[in-house]
Design an enzyme around this catalytic site. Structure first.
Site, PDB file in Angstrom:
ATOM      1  N   SER A  61     -22.952   0.935 121.678  1.00 39.38           N
ATOM      2  CA  SER A  61     -23.073   2.265 122.284  1.00 39.38           C
ATOM      3  C   SER A  61     -23.811   3.267 121.400  1.00 39.38           C
ATOM      4  CB  SER A  61     -21.680   2.824 122.615  1.00 39.38           C
ATOM      5  OG  SER A  61     -20.950   3.105 121.439  1.00 39.38           O
ATOM      6  N   LYS A 102     -19.150   8.170 117.803  1.00 40.94           N
ATOM      7  CA  LYS A 102     -20.047   8.863 118.733  1.00 40.94           C
ATOM      8  C   LYS A 102     -20.741  10.005 117.987  1.00 40.94           C
ATOM      9  CE  LYS A 102     -18.457   6.378 122.170  1.00 40.94           C
ATOM     10  NZ  LYS A 102     -19.266   5.267 122.713  1.00 40.94           N
TER      11      LYS A 102
END
Length: 256
Positions: A61, A102
């Protein structure tokens, strides 16, 4: 007597004292170098263990910045010190029961939306994101403006098509945001493979100050310098003593 060949032996006292004295000096310098090297080497590792935590990233991701299976080093920081553009490690029970990695794209008080001209907008400014996969838009599907509550963060993965990030939690009670207190660390570098320090997120610079890099480079230099001093110091004493003995032998016998 004229024509006599004069070969002689230099005073032995000079050679006898020079050799041992030089050897003692060499051993002292060698010991000092090794001791200083140990301080730098062990101190660098100890300091690094206090400041940094290693993680393995299990998903893609965050590609291409961080790939699946990459090993990263993240500096322990207070969530209050996190700024736009930082790549952080956090844990939020509403997202997953495990640490996640993230990128912070908006902080408390910001309004974030996507996507006009294929770019993310924060407070009405289009953000240049060179870390995204080449040719990819800033978001796979657009979303209307989200105002981030104070004390919270809006986070996205760099691979926006597959990342389960704030956009996947927009309908949650927190509107996809995560509390600053959930942040454990800020990623400084990818150490395996050896990609090095993460590039600066310069696209956020006009919105406010960026975070300063951690002391990882300084720690690496200290460890490397320690290794050099340890090896160099250990080798110096025998080499210096051998050179001193050679000079003593040459000085013991001379031809005039």
């Amino acid at each position: 007597m004229g024509g006599e060949s004069t070969t002689g032996t230099a005073p032995r006292g000079r050679g006898a004292t020079t050799g041992p004295a030089a050897g003692r000096t060499a051993r002292r310098l060698s010991g000092l170098a090794v001791a200083l090297g140990m301080v730098l080497f062990l101190g660098g590792f100890a300091w690094g263990a206090v400041l940094y935590r290693p993680y393995t990233v299990p998903t893609d991701s965050m590609t291409p910045t961080i790939g699946a299976g990459d090993r990263i080093l993240a500096q322990r920081v207070d969530g209050a010190d996190v700024r736009r553009g930082d790549v952080v490690v956090f844990k939020d029970a509403a997202w997953a029961d495990a640490p996640m990695v993230k990128r912070v794209v908006a902080v408390g008080g910001d309004t974030v939306s996507c996507c006009e001209d294929g770019k993310l907008e924060v407070n009405g400014k289009e953000i240049d994101e060179p870390y995204l996969p080449a040719g990819k838009a800033a978001e796979a599907s657009g979303f209307a403006g989200v105002t981030v509550p104070e004390g919270r963060l809006f986070l996205l993965g760099d691979e926006r098509r597959t990342s389960l990030d704030s956009t996947a939690h927009l309908t949650d009670a927190a509107g996809g945001t995560v509390a600053r207190s959930a942040v454990d660390a800020r990623v400084d570098a990818v150490v395996w493979p050896l990609d090095g320090m993460l590039p600066r997120p310069s696209g956020f610079a006009e919105l406010g100050a960026l975070s300063s890099p951690g002391p990882l480079r300084l720690l690496v230099r200290a460890v490397v310098a320690g290794v050099v001093l340890i090896l160099g110091g250990a080798a110096y004493a025998p080499l210096a003593e051998r050179a001193a003995r050679t000079r003593a032998r040459k000085g013991a016998t001379g031809v005039r």
